[in-house]
Design an enzyme around this catalytic site. Structure first.
Site, PDB file in Angstrom:
ATOM      1  N   ARG A 213      35.404  19.670  36.716  1.00 55.66           N
ATOM      2  CA  ARG A 213      35.978  20.933  37.214  1.00 55.66           C
ATOM      3  C   ARG A 213      36.108  20.865  38.734  1.00 55.66           C
ATOM      4  NH1 ARG A 213      32.866  23.291  32.955  1.00 55.66           N
ATOM      5  NH2 ARG A 213      30.944  23.383  34.138  1.00 55.66           N
ATOM      6  N   CYS A 353      35.440  13.758  23.559  1.00 58.20           N
ATOM      7  CA  CYS A 353      33.981  13.937  23.505  1.00 58.20           C
ATOM      8  C   CYS A 353      33.419  13.414  22.183  1.00 58.20           C
ATOM      9  CB  CYS A 353      33.593  15.396  23.760  1.00 58.20           C
ATOM     10  SG  CYS A 353      34.236  16.529  22.545  1.00 58.20           S
TER      11      CYS A 353
HETATM   12  N1  SAH Z   1      37.507  22.687  28.361  1.00 60.63           N
HETATM   13  C1  SAH Z   1      36.429  23.574  27.972  1.00 60.63           C
HETATM   14  C2  SAH Z   1      35.665  23.066  26.770  1.00 60.63           C
HETATM   15  C3  SAH Z   1      36.520  22.780  25.565  1.00 60.63           C
HETATM   16  S1  SAH Z   1      35.630  22.567  24.088  1.00 60.63           S
HETATM   17  C4  SAH Z   1      35.497  23.790  29.176  1.00 60.63           C
HETATM   18  O1  SAH Z   1      35.544  22.997  30.119  1.00 60.63           O
HETATM   19  O2  SAH Z   1      34.743  24.756  29.169  1.00 60.63           O
HETATM   20  C5  SAH Z   1      36.890  22.611  22.910  1.00 60.63           C
HETATM   21  C6  SAH Z   1      37.571  23.963  22.715  1.00 60.63           C
HETATM   22  O3  SAH Z   1      38.613  23.755  21.777  1.00 60.63           O
HETATM   23  C7  SAH Z   1      36.702  25.076  22.158  1.00 60.63           C
HETATM   24  O4  SAH Z   1      36.754  26.182  23.022  1.00 60.63           O
HETATM   25  C8  SAH Z   1      37.369  25.432  20.795  1.00 60.63           C
HETATM   26  O5  SAH Z   1      37.374  26.827  20.553  1.00 60.63           O
HETATM   27  C9  SAH Z   1      38.756  24.919  20.976  1.00 60.63           C
HETATM   28  N2  SAH Z   1      39.477  24.485  19.772  1.00 60.63           N
HETATM   29  C10 SAH Z   1      39.013  23.840  18.686  1.00 60.63           C
HETATM   30  N3  SAH Z   1      40.021  23.515  17.849  1.00 60.63           N
HETATM   31  C11 SAH Z   1      41.167  23.971  18.423  1.00 60.63           C
HETATM   32  C12 SAH Z   1      42.546  23.924  18.077  1.00 60.63           C
HETATM   33  N4  SAH Z   1      42.955  23.338  16.948  1.00 60.63           N
HETATM   34  N5  SAH Z   1      43.442  24.469  18.914  1.00 60.63           N
HETATM   35  C13 SAH Z   1      43.048  25.081  20.059  1.00 60.63           C
HETATM   36  N6  SAH Z   1      41.754  25.141  20.446  1.00 60.63           N
HETATM   37  C14 SAH Z   1      40.831  24.601  19.639  1.00 60.63           C
END
Ligand code: SAH
Length: 409
Positions: A213, A353
């Protein structure tokens, strides 16, 4: 009470001697008196000591190793190991993270030689995640040590990850020491974030992405004068808007946050409002779109949209090695669309991840996506989890988060 003995098959002791912390069922020859969730001593076929760990017959990983020394695992052991992990965060990189309104991972499970245990500190609160039966049985003791030796005012449990099912455990969420946490607490990373410890993802926030970030923030600041008009960011799989909030610090960047979770986007909206005071102009804005990430990317490609920055941080696609091929298709699909959306000379941050997908494989997948997209890209930096998430050198699976910062032409 005597510790039960687990004998390893001849020829299968090498990874244990090399200090890999997992022993799979296929390597075990005899485990006569081993009890699920209890300590075992691991010996080779000639009855020579190899390690001490804990047993669970329900899990594919039947033994998780706590030590390779012939030592007693008692309260003093926990005090020493917790102290060591705590000290390493206090002394090193994350020292500042231990003050009020800062957050930091204190124990990173296998990587801190305490398999199955995650501890994240938010100010003077600690969130505990017990991933395995043995840790579950010791969680009250761990919480007491955190309270008495490390001044944790509250210890709150967020043991609700899927892995527990494989250990025969139900989800457990609640206070272990002190009362429940406040509904929302504020985290200060330069930008401010609402964190929901009780219902949020992981222990409330993606602490592992802190450095990335920050990198995005620095990149936006450095590029500010070069672009004409406010820059734009597509933040795919945004959760509570982490990357967008950091990118928008001291910038009039326009962000689009996309996530499938309504609750996550509501937090992202609140986070945008929380940080609105330090915007240089009213151009800064954020859209919050509840959509499937794959669909939304395809939609953007169809519309011919272009962004200065694209962040792709999808959830774990491969839970096991068996799912690698499917995961690879998913990553390739996402990255292919994402490449098409980056402006000439813009940047992309792309992550995986999945512990089962190696850094090398991930880079190959992104390469394949790039080739299909007809664009050019340079690796500006390799990205990984923040340094309060160290990786044990003998445990490559611990390097779950890998990413690339790419400049796209
Ligand atoms: N980038 C974020 C963390 C992402 S974790 C940060 O830095 O805080 C992955 C995210 O993907 C989660 O919030 C989950 O709700 C979302 N997610 C899971 N499957 C998804 C999909 N098919 N389409 C969109 N979002 C999805």
């Amino acid at each position: 009470m005597a510790v039960a003995k687990v004998t390893i098959k001849k020829g299968r002791e090498k990874p244990i001697r090399n200090r890999h912390p997992w022993i799979f069922s296929g390597a075990v020859s005899i485990a006569a008196n081993a009890v699920d969730g209890r300590l075992v001593t691991v010996v080779d076929h000639k009855d020579r000591f190899l390690a001490r760990g804990y047993w669970n017959s329900k899990s594919q990983i039947q033994v998780r190793v706590l030590t390779w020394e012939d030592e007693t695992i008692d309260d003093a052991w926990w005090q020493r190991m917790l102290g060591r992990a705590w000290q390493s965060r206090a002394q090193n990189h994350a020292g500042a993270e231990l003050s009020a309104n800062r957050a930091c991972r204190i124990v990173n499970a296998e990587n801190d030689y305490m398999p199955g245990l995650v501890l994240d500190r938010y100010g003077n609160r600690v969130v505990l995640q017990a991933q395995t039966l043995f840790v579950d049985r010791h969680k009250e003791k761990i919480a007491d040590i955190l309270h008495s030796d490390f001044d944790a005012e509250q210890v709150f449990e967020r043991s609700d990850i899927d892995l527990r099912r494989q250990e025969g455990l139900h989800p457990a969420v609640g206070a272990l020491v002190g009362g429940p946490p406040p509904d929302r607490l504020l985290l200060n990373e330069g930008a401010l974030y609402h964190v929901d410890i009780v219902r949020g993802h992981k222990t409330g926030f993606y602490l592992d992405q802190r450095r990335n970030r920050q990198k995005l923030h620095e990149l936006v600041q450095a590029s500010a004068s070069a672009s004409d008009g406010p820059p734009s960011l597509l933040n795919l799989f945004s959760y509570s808007g982490g990357f967008a909030i950091a990118a928008q610090r001291d910038s009039d960047l326009r962000a689009v946050n996309v996530d499938s979770s309504r609750a996550a986007l509501e937090l992202a909206e609140k986070n945008f409002a929380l940080n609105e005071y330090d915007k240089p102009s009213s151009d800064a804005c954020a859209e919050h779109i509840q959509a499937d990430g794959f669909d939304y990317l395809r939609y953007c490609v169809g519309e011919g949209a272009r962004f200065d920055y694209v962040v792709l941080d999808p959830p774990k696609f491969a839970q096991h090695k068996r799912q690698i091929a499917r995961a690879a298709r998913g990553y390739k699909d996402l990255n292919l669309s994402a490449f098409r959306l980056v402006k000439e000379g813009g940047y992309m941050m792309t992550f995986s991840c999945s512990g089962a997908v190696s850094r090398d494989l991930f880079q190959k997948i992104v390469f394949a996506a790039l080739a299909d997209s007809g664009r050019q890209a340079q690796i500006v930096e390799q990205l990984s989890a923040a340094p309060d998430h160290p990786v044990a050198l003998t445990f490559p699976e611990g390097e779950y988060l890998k990413g690339l910062l790419l400049r796209v032409y």
